[in-house]
Structure formats: structure tokens, C-alpha cells
Design an enzyme around this catalytic site. Sequence first.
Site, PDB file in Angstrom:
ATOM      1  N   ASP A 120     -38.304   4.748   5.559  1.00 31.64           N
ATOM      2  CA  ASP A 120     -37.194   5.656   5.220  1.00 31.64           C
ATOM      3  C   ASP A 120     -36.916   6.640   6.352  1.00 31.64           C
ATOM      4  OD1 ASP A 120     -36.945   4.468   2.815  1.00 31.64           O
ATOM      5  OD2 ASP A 120     -38.100   5.958   1.707  1.00 31.64           O
ATOM      6  N   ASP A 140     -40.048   9.665  11.782  1.00 33.18           N
ATOM      7  CA  ASP A 140     -38.963  10.648  11.810  1.00 33.18           C
ATOM      8  C   ASP A 140     -39.365  11.995  11.233  1.00 33.18           C
ATOM      9  OD1 ASP A 140     -39.086   9.692   9.117  1.00 33.18           O
ATOM     10  OD2 ASP A 140     -37.099  10.557   8.787  1.00 33.18           O
ATOM     11  N   ASP A 187     -42.513   3.778  10.360  1.00 26.78           N
ATOM     12  CA  ASP A 187     -42.137   4.340   9.069  1.00 26.78           C
ATOM     13  C   ASP A 187     -40.853   3.629   8.620  1.00 26.78           C
ATOM     14  OD1 ASP A 187     -41.772   6.276   6.954  1.00 26.78           O
ATOM     15  OD2 ASP A 187     -40.202   7.141   8.225  1.00 26.78           O
TER      16      ASP A 187
END
Length: 685
Positions: free
Chosen positions: A423, A627, A421
Site C-alpha cells: 500500500d 513509503d 511494501d
Amino acid sequence: MRIESGKQVEHLGAVRVHPVRRVLELDSGARIPSQIKESVEPQRIEREVIASIQQKLAIVLPIKDEDLKVFEGVLSGIPHDCLMIVMSNSQRGEIDNLKTEREILDRFCTATKRNAIIIHQKDPRLGEALADCGYSQILDESGLVRSGKAEGMIIGILLALVLGKEYVGFIDTDNYIPGAVWEYAQHYAIGFTLSDSPYAMTRILWRYKPKISGELYFKKWGRVSEITNRYINHFISTKGKFETEVIKTANAGEHAMSLQLAKKLTYATGYGVETQELMSIFEQFSGLLPIVDKTAAEKGVDIIQTETINPHIHEERGEEHLIQDMLVPSLSVIYHNPLCEDTTRQLVAKHLVELECIPPGREVPQLRILPPPESADTRKLAGIMDNYLNDCSVPKGWLLLARLPLAARKAQQVTKLVFTDLDGTLLHPVSYSYAAALDSVRRLQEARIPIVFCSAKTMAEQQVYRQELGVEDPFIIENGAAVVVPKDYFRFPFYFSWVTDDYSIIELGVPYAEVRNKLRGLCGEREAKITCFGNLSTEEVAKVTGLNLLMAGLAKKREYSETIIIEGNKKHLESTLATIKEAGLSYTFGGKFYEVYQGGDKGKAVKILIELFKLNFGNVYTIGIGDSLNDVEMLAAVDQPILVQNENDRWNKLKVKNLRRVTGIGPEGWAKAASELLASSNQRK
Ligand code: GDD
Ligand code: MG
């Protein structure tokens, strides 16, 4: 540039020899779009067209202990878009000329923001690589490449192939006139634009080749070329009923070929190399011997000849060198060509006897002929040379960061790969910086472990990071709405929805307009306030996201999904999300915003890519790094899911089997995960 139009072309089987065209102006001015194309002579070739060819052109620069000032001048004449491959056979040892050449090249490339390769012909690693890829005919008994300019040229061709170029040109490094060097490279490009065939050679005629003996005298012909061409033309004339003088250009170092052609020709050692190239073209494509390559025969081989306007002034090496080292080999390859008639042979032998090059009655010495570069396994060579080429790259390391050459990419073995991922994971949740992970990215690249971005970000946004980090692997955009695969990345064909110049795209989601339409129906009905990115200005997006204006603009370039902000209390939020679902849309929460889409998710996209990697490279071990909630599907699809910490030094609560939690916010945690993967790959070796 503007040159004269071509006149009568002469044919010899599939070979088309074009008459010499003169340069009328070196620069024909900026393009005027409305101008009607000049179809009658003279012919104008736009700067952009020349540049577009030069981007695919490698210039091979052979060098052996040349004056370094002259070498510097030559470098400055090579057009910016050409890739320079310096092939050195200069002395090493106490005085290491290669080292100095490399320093000069490095300074030049750093100052001009260019890339080059410099290799010493006698480097044992080169010898080994060539032996491994099946081109050992170029090696001596000790396994090193033999000395000689021709050998340097052939290696240049092989490297140009490995580096994915389409054309190769040669320029000697003993040229005193940088403007002439520049002009040659223009002529090369122009030659290729004038040819309709992928098989083309461009050759140069010097308007003047001055001699410096006392005063400057603008002599037209090099003596060797003059004599050689007499017999080449004789050779061609014997093949038909008409005498011809069509070959007028020098058999000189300065010429260029499409790699499609260059890889098929045979090469003589020594200074007979250029004459042999021409003879090899006649041998293979004139139809006088059975034609092996049907495609080339169909498309034809173009020999384009143009006349340069700058004087050709280079280091002169004396009469002895001229005759013994150059004329004898050059005539030898005509003499020994299987198509050469007795009449031509007799004339050649007589001439050599007259010049006292051979005693009467003695056979003309025969040169060693090297097989076509295509007989080497270039894919294998690319694989073997990968790290080595990186050492030879100037400035060091550019090759690693550059778009991997086609051949190398195909040879690449993938055993592990990373899905990540962006961001909050590779990019810091607040500062969007990847600095803490940069070193690990580089180490993964060195270990050839692909890094697949899998993010809510748009294609335009991801391209910025791909470029900055030199990541060349497939990527997943807008939360799994589409999988984007660089062209030629995978060897085996696969199903895709559409293609761009650079990518094949597998679409899983419905287009942005449809998602927007459905969302529009929902806005206003709720107590909660829904704000769509599509309705915000770039400035507003920048403000709510913390992105800079450029990135905010790219964030708005959505193709499949809409990013929304929902404001209201918990109850409002829940009911809004429920309505979104009722409308047939899906959503994920990326930590700040909701991403609304229809069809496709990160998990599906990841699974498709894993299948493609397995199909092309066999079994692969996969890790996923994320995250937040919108990474769950991606994490569930990989062998080892990994979770980094959020900005509060905590892990978001995710339910994923076998999930490993690493300490470190975003990129810091990412670096740890990458180190573990690298360590495990070292153990396995
Ligand atoms: N890599 C490498 N290896 N380069 C070499 C070697 C070698 O063994 N020997 C010479 N060179 C480099 C030189 O530094 C120079 O830049 C270029 O190759 C040409 O070599 P010269 O020795 O200067 O050749 P020339 O100028 O006499 O001959 C030119 O014209 C001939 C026909 O007219 C060259 O272009 C020849 O290739 C050509 O056959
Ligand atoms: Mg020379």
C-alpha cells in the site's frame, strides 16, 4: 468413467502386470457424496479424481508434417487440465510447417485459455542444452537431435521433468478421432489411480482398430502389436513355469508413464521405442538381473492395461512401413534384451526370415539404445532452458508468469532481491493500482530478481496480488507477523511453525484472537474512539479503506494483527497509543490506519528471509522500497533502502541510514527504483 474391476495380477519380480479392464461407461455421472464406495466390481472413477491427475500430466504430441486439420482435431481432444508439449520434426525452410503448427496451437490455446510448449526437435539451441546437461547420446555429429519419433518422446519426457510434472503421456497427432484422443487421456489418468506405486505405466488395448479398404472393417489388432506381443509373452513365459498371454495391449504411441518410472527406463531409437520401454521395465525390475533401484523394487512397478471404446483410426503408411520400420525394430529389442532366452530368440529370428526382413543366417539388426533420462542433469537443463522454453511457450510468455517449475526454481541463481511494501508503494496510495510499476515487475521477473512483498496486508489479500502479477517468491504478511515461503522454494531445510499445501510458514507474531482480546480491554476506556476492523462489516471496511468489497473481505481475514482507526484529538491519540504499548502490544502507522500486533515486525521478518536467501544462494544484494513509518524496520534491514513519494508528492519523514529518495508517487517511484537495480545488475555482468 466406470471400468471393470481387475482380476488376477501376474507378477514378475517387482513388476505387476494387470489384466486388461474394459470401459463400461465413459462418463459415470456426477459424484453423489453419500454413495458407498464401490468396492466390488465394476469400478467407478470420479471426474475430479481424473482431473486431479491430469493437472500433473504432460501430454507429448509428436508431429512430423501431419495433416493440419487432423492435428487441430487432436488438440481439441486433449483434456483441458493436461499440459501439451508438441514435439515437432516437421519441415522448415520455404514452407515452414513448424510456423503453421505454432499458429494453430496459439489460436487454440488463446481461445481455450490453455498453455502449451512447442519445440522443433532440430533446434540448435535444444541440441546445445542437451549436450550441456550430459545427454549428448541423442545428438548427431552436427550436435542436433537425431530425427525420429523416439527422440521426440525422450525430449518430451525431459521437458515434462523440467516443468515439474508427475506423469507423461503420448498421443500421436495423426489420429482422426478427437473423442478417441480424449479417451486415451482419461485412461492414462485412470491407470495412475489404479496403481499404488509411484512407478506405473498405463497401456491401451483398442477394442477396434478399423481398416479402411473399401468398406470399414473393425479389426481388433494392429499386426505389429500382435506379433510383438506374441514374443513378449513368450519372453515372460520362459521366466517361469507357466505360459502367459498377459500382455495384450498395443506397443503403440498411445501410452503413459509416471515420470518416476519414465526417467529410469532406457529407450530405443525408431519405432522400437515402446517395446523397449516394456523390456527395460522387465530388465530393471523383474529381479532377474541385480536390482539397482531398491525403492522401486520395494514399491513395485505397475503395468496397467485398459481397453478403450473409441475406434483407433489413424494415418496408415503402408505394408512396407509396417514391417520394416516397425516390426523389425520392435522384435529387435526383444531379441537383443540381455534377459531374452535362446528359445525366444530363435523364434524371433525365424519369423523375421520368413517375412524376408533379414536373410537366413544374418543377425537381427541392433538398435541404438539411449540411456535413462535421469542420467541428464535436469536441474542444469532447467537452468539452461529457462529463456529458451519461454520462447517456445504458447501463448508466448505464459511460462514466465506461471509457477516456476520445481527444477528451474532450484537451479535459479539469486544475486539480488527486492523487498517491497504494497500500500502506497507498489500500489498507488489512492487508487491501489500497480499499473505504473507493471513493466518493471516484468523486467525484474525476466532478470530472475525475486520480489518479496512485505506488507501489513493479510495472506489472503497478498495472494490476489501475487497471482495477478505472477509473483512466486516468499512474502511477509501482517507487518512481519509471519514469513510465508512457497514449498520447495529453498533447497535447504529451515525451521518453520506450520505448513499448508503450498507454503511453509514462520510465525513471529501472536495469534489474532490474543491481540483482539487485549484490545477489547482497552476499548471504551479512552476518550478517543477506537474502531477495530474485526468489528466492522465488509461493507464498512470497504468504505473506510476505499477497497472494493472483495478486497475488503480479504482484508478482514486477519491472522495476527488488528487494524484500528483511532479518532480523537492529538492528546487522546497519544494516550491511546501509550495504553496499547502498556498492554504489551506494538503498533505501526501505515499511512491511514494503525496496525496493532504482538511479536514480530517487518525488520525481523526481512532479516530471516535474507538469511535464508544467503544460505541457499550465497551473497545477495538487497533493496527495500517503502513509503511510510511502518517500513522503517524493513528499510533498516536491507543494503539499499529506498523511499517513494506519498500522494502529496512528498517524502514522509523517516530516519533511516543511507536512505535514497526517488521521485514518483508509489508505483511510479517503485519503477524508478527497479530500473536502477536492473541497470546496476547489467553493469555487473
Ligand atoms: N517429433 C517427431 N519426430 N515426431 C514424429 C517423427 C519424428 O521424427 N516421425 C513421426 N512423428 C510423429 C508423427 O507425426 C505421428 O504423429 C507420430 O509421430 C507417429 O508416427 P507415425 O509415422 O504415424 O507412426 P505409425 O502410426 O506408423 O506408428 C504408430 O504405431 C507404432 C506401433 O504400433 C506409432 O504410435 C509408433 O510410435 C508405434 O511404434
Ligand atoms: Mg500413425
